[in-house]
Write an enzyme that holds these catalytic residues in place. Structure first.
Site, PDB file in Angstrom:
ATOM      1  CG  HIS A  18      -2.115  -0.877   1.069  1.00 21.84           C
ATOM      2  ND1 HIS A  18      -3.394  -0.452   1.272  1.00 21.84           N
ATOM      3  CD2 HIS A  18      -2.212  -2.173   0.691  1.00 21.84           C
ATOM      4  CE1 HIS A  18      -4.238  -1.442   1.040  1.00 21.84           C
ATOM      5  NE2 HIS A  18      -3.530  -2.509   0.698  1.00 21.84           N
ATOM      6  CG  ASP A 110      -4.772   2.754   2.154  1.00 23.86           C
ATOM      7  OD1 ASP A 110      -5.931   2.303   2.117  1.00 23.86           O
ATOM      8  OD2 ASP A 110      -3.779   2.127   1.759  1.00 23.86           O
ATOM      9  CB  THR A 132      -3.481   0.260  -2.921  1.00 26.59           C
ATOM     10  OG1 THR A 132      -4.264  -0.413  -1.946  1.00 26.59           O
ATOM     11  CG2 THR A 132      -2.798   1.452  -2.289  1.00 26.59           C
ATOM     12  CD  GLN A 338       7.849  -8.783  -8.278  1.00 24.46           C
ATOM     13  OE1 GLN A 338       7.944  -9.665  -7.439  1.00 24.46           O
ATOM     14  NE2 GLN A 338       6.696  -8.240  -8.608  1.00 24.46           N
ATOM     15  CG  HIS A 353       0.793 -13.123  -4.883  1.00 20.67           C
ATOM     16  ND1 HIS A 353       1.707 -12.379  -5.606  1.00 20.67           N
ATOM     17  CD2 HIS A 353       0.432 -12.336  -3.850  1.00 20.67           C
ATOM     18  CE1 HIS A 353       1.881 -11.207  -5.006  1.00 20.67           C
ATOM     19  NE2 HIS A 353       1.122 -11.161  -3.944  1.00 20.67           N
ATOM     20  CD  GLU A 361       6.047  -4.339  -9.084  1.00 23.59           C
ATOM     21  OE1 GLU A 361       6.517  -5.495  -9.040  1.00 23.59           O
ATOM     22  OE2 GLU A 361       5.978  -3.596  -8.088  1.00 23.59           O
ATOM     23  CG  ASP A 377      -6.505  -7.352  -4.637  1.00 18.25           C
ATOM     24  OD1 ASP A 377      -5.776  -8.133  -3.995  1.00 18.25           O
ATOM     25  OD2 ASP A 377      -6.076  -6.285  -5.111  1.00 18.25           O
ATOM     26  CD  GLN A 378      -3.219 -12.423  -3.563  1.00 20.65           C
ATOM     27  OE1 GLN A 378      -3.247 -13.658  -3.480  1.00 20.65           O
ATOM     28  NE2 GLN A 378      -2.640 -11.663  -2.635  1.00 20.65           N
TER      29      GLN A 378
HETATM   30  N1  UDP Z   1       8.693  -7.690  -4.457  1.00 21.14           N
HETATM   31  C1  UDP Z   1      10.059  -7.497  -4.524  1.00 21.14           C
HETATM   32  N2  UDP Z   1      10.881  -8.574  -4.444  1.00 21.14           N
HETATM   33  C2  UDP Z   1      10.419  -9.835  -4.304  1.00 21.14           C
HETATM   34  C3  UDP Z   1       9.015 -10.035  -4.258  1.00 21.14           C
HETATM   35  C4  UDP Z   1       8.181  -8.932  -4.357  1.00 21.14           C
HETATM   36  O1  UDP Z   1      10.537  -6.357  -4.653  1.00 21.14           O
HETATM   37  O2  UDP Z   1      11.228 -10.748  -4.209  1.00 21.14           O
HETATM   38  C5  UDP Z   1       7.807  -6.503  -4.516  1.00 21.14           C
HETATM   39  C6  UDP Z   1       7.053  -6.410  -5.810  1.00 21.14           C
HETATM   40  O3  UDP Z   1       7.841  -5.752  -6.787  1.00 21.14           O
HETATM   41  C7  UDP Z   1       5.806  -5.651  -5.409  1.00 21.14           C
HETATM   42  C8  UDP Z   1       5.622  -6.009  -3.946  1.00 21.14           C
HETATM   43  O4  UDP Z   1       6.834  -6.602  -3.501  1.00 21.14           O
HETATM   44  O5  UDP Z   1       6.005  -4.265  -5.557  1.00 21.14           O
HETATM   45  C9  UDP Z   1       4.511  -7.007  -3.712  1.00 21.14           C
HETATM   46  O6  UDP Z   1       3.289  -6.364  -3.817  1.00 21.14           O
HETATM   47  P1  UDP Z   1       1.990  -7.117  -4.308  1.00 21.14           P
HETATM   48  O7  UDP Z   1       0.867  -6.136  -4.294  1.00 21.14           O
HETATM   49  O8  UDP Z   1       2.230  -7.788  -5.600  1.00 21.14           O
HETATM   50  O9  UDP Z   1       1.787  -8.268  -3.251  1.00 21.14           O
HETATM   51  P2  UDP Z   1       1.670  -8.305  -1.648  1.00 21.14           P
HETATM   52  O10 UDP Z   1       3.047  -8.403  -1.125  1.00 21.14           O
HETATM   53  O11 UDP Z   1       0.978  -7.025  -1.212  1.00 21.14           O
HETATM   54  O12 UDP Z   1       0.854  -9.535  -1.439  1.00 21.14           O
END
Ligand code: UDP
Length: 462
Positions: A18, A110, A132, A338, A353, A361, A377-378
């Site tokens: 977020h 938020d 978000t 990532q 996921h 991204e 929301d996935q």
């Molecule tokens: N991410 C990262 N490295 C990793 C895994 C995830 O930088 O090894 C980052 C990814 O780029 C994204 C965030 O972690 O910006 C994950 O956000 P997302 O909304 O996809 O999933 P959440 O972690 O909230 O379930």
């Protein structure tokens, strides 16, 4: 003398997924002469391994300064205390900034924290809710809020009709919280995002018009919606903000050199990147199926397994990886950069996921997906990826809720090898181009940000 013409106070909900989009939006505002102060919680700041240097940060309190939500027993008690202590400490921060000559004009909050609108009103400030999630997901929560649909849906509700959505939604596509012991409270949290929304001046959404035209047009008749995404660092999109190469905020330390060195030795589009984000916890059986699914696909893979998840890997898995004739086949890391990974030319597919940040991204960097949604929301994001944008496939669970190794293997091969995959790969490239254009000068999100800034300047000069 300050060159800033307006000052926005940014109030994020304290989880990485977020804060990152709000931080990126802040950088865009700052590049257009808006002063930014971000106000995360003290406990969130304590746990950060990296903090951004480009914006000013002032902590508020959620009432649990040692360990945030982990310290509270339940979501319910956490949110109640956050509302009480958060309102007070936010008000104190606004007063402190005013005393130092930095008057705040607008709170961007938020909507997990809808009480921020009351604080804004108390000080006569304008307010903007920053969602978000994407607009389709927001529309679903809106209709739950209005009592039109239920979450979870009643069992025989196989196809769910939702005003504003042209695609058919099935019960497996709607946001799901059933894996959490506090599912009712979580649905309430998501639905409450709409509780103060008729009082706000703007509703900002981390998505872009081209991605969700119909639902955005539909919701714009109800709320003053502006899509401002994708909120990923500018150097991966329009490249207009030269310093904006990374989010600059992370809960985990990425194994950057190890990942990039390994990727540099892989052929173009040959590697599957696998990650379930920062929060998801797979069961041991699912982890085992995934591990063998990856191995059996015979593709090279880079898999992020957070250190708290590592014990669930099959016992001999890492050893077997090293012993194969081609021991370059797989790399397992605890965290990776990532964006750099998705941008790398060796990446051919993302098994995800479908967290909204990861999805955006992948869209922005043109990487096709195999989706394995877990909760929240996935499932809806996965539905959009497969059926609306046609940039991926969904690996389906069996009746026990497990995605089996054969299904995983088949989906990976479909996206990376087959004819149907060719269309998916081409669509992914097409969306990459669109995502770059929307944030570039004159694009739909850029225009919305310009309009937001210009109204902000007018209001703050009065
Ligand atoms: N991410 C990262 N490295 C990793 C895994 C995830 O930088 O090894 C980052 C990814 O780029 C994204 C965030 O972690 O910006 C994950 O956000 P997302 O909304 O996809 O999933 P959440 O972690 O909230 O379930």
């Amino acid at each position: 003398m300050s060159t800033h013409k307006a000052h926005c106070l940014i109030l994020p909900y304290p989880v990485q997924g977020h804060i990152n989009p709000m931080l990126q939006f802040s950088k865009r505002l700052q590049s257009k002469c808006v002063k930014i102060t971000i106000a995360p919680t003290k406990s969130f700041l304590k746990n950060m391994k990296e903090l951004p240097t480009s914006v000013s940060i002032e902590a508020i309190s959620d009432g649990y300064d040692d360990d945030g939500i982990n310290q509270a027993k339940t979501y319910e008690s956490y949110l109640a205390r956050f509302k009480e202590v958060g309102s007070d400490t936010l008000a104190q921060l606004i007063q402190k900034l005013a005393k130092s000559g930095c008057h705040v004009n607008c709170i961007v909050y938020d909507p997990f924290l809808p009480w921020a609108v009351e604080v804004a009103k108390q000080f006569g400030l304008i307010s903007a809710a920053f969602f978000t999630q994407n607009c389709v997901v927001d529309n679903i929560y809106y209709h739950v809020h209005k009592g039109v649909i239920k979450l979870p849906p009643t069992k025989n509700d196989e196809k769910i009709l939702i005003p504003g959505l042209s695609c058919t939604i099935e019960s497996s596509d709607v946001p799901s919280f059933e894996s959490s012991p506090e599912s009712d409270k979580l649905v309430e949290l998501l639905v409450n995002q709409f509780s103060n929304l008729d009082k706000v001046d703007w509703v900002l959404i981390n998505s872009f018009y081209e991605l969700e035209k119909e639902v955005i047009d539909w919701m714009s008749k109800i709320y003053p919606i502006k899509t401002i995404g994708p909120t990923i660092p500018s150097m991966y999109l329009d490249k207009r903000l030269h310093d904006d190469k990374e989010y600059g905020l992370s809960m985990f330390k990425p194994m950057t050199n190890e990942c990039l060195n390994w990727l540099n030795h892989q052929p173009i589009s040959s590697v599957l990147y696998v990650s379930f984000g920062s929060l998801a916890k797979l069961g041991s059986e699912q982890m085992e199926e995934l591990a063998w699914g990856l191995k059996n696909s015979n593709k090279s893979f880079l898999w992020v397994v957070r250190s708290t998840e590592e014990s669930k890997l099959p016992k001999n898995f890492l050893e077997e990886l090293k012993l194969t004739s081609d021991n370059n086949k797989g790399l397992v890391v605890s965290w990776c950069p990532q964006l750099q990974v998705l941008e790398h030319e060796s990446i051919g597919c993302f098994l995800t996921h479908c967290g909204w940040n990861s999805t955006l991204e992948a869209i922005s960097l043109g990487v096709p997906m195999v989706t394995m949604p877990q909760w929240s929301d996935q499932p809806t994001n996965a539905k959009l990826v497969k059926d609306v944008w046609e940039i991926g496939v969904r690996a389906k669970q069996d009746e026990k809720g497990i995605v089996r190794r054969e299904v995983i293997e088949e989906c990976i091969k479909l996206v990376m090898e087959e004819d149907k995959g060719k269309l998916i790969r081409e669509n992914a490239k097409k969306w990459k181009e669109i995502a770059r254009n929307v944030v570039d000068e004159g694009g739909s999100s850029d225009k919305n940000i310009e309009e937001f800034v210009s109204k902000l300047m007018t209001i703050s000069s009065k």
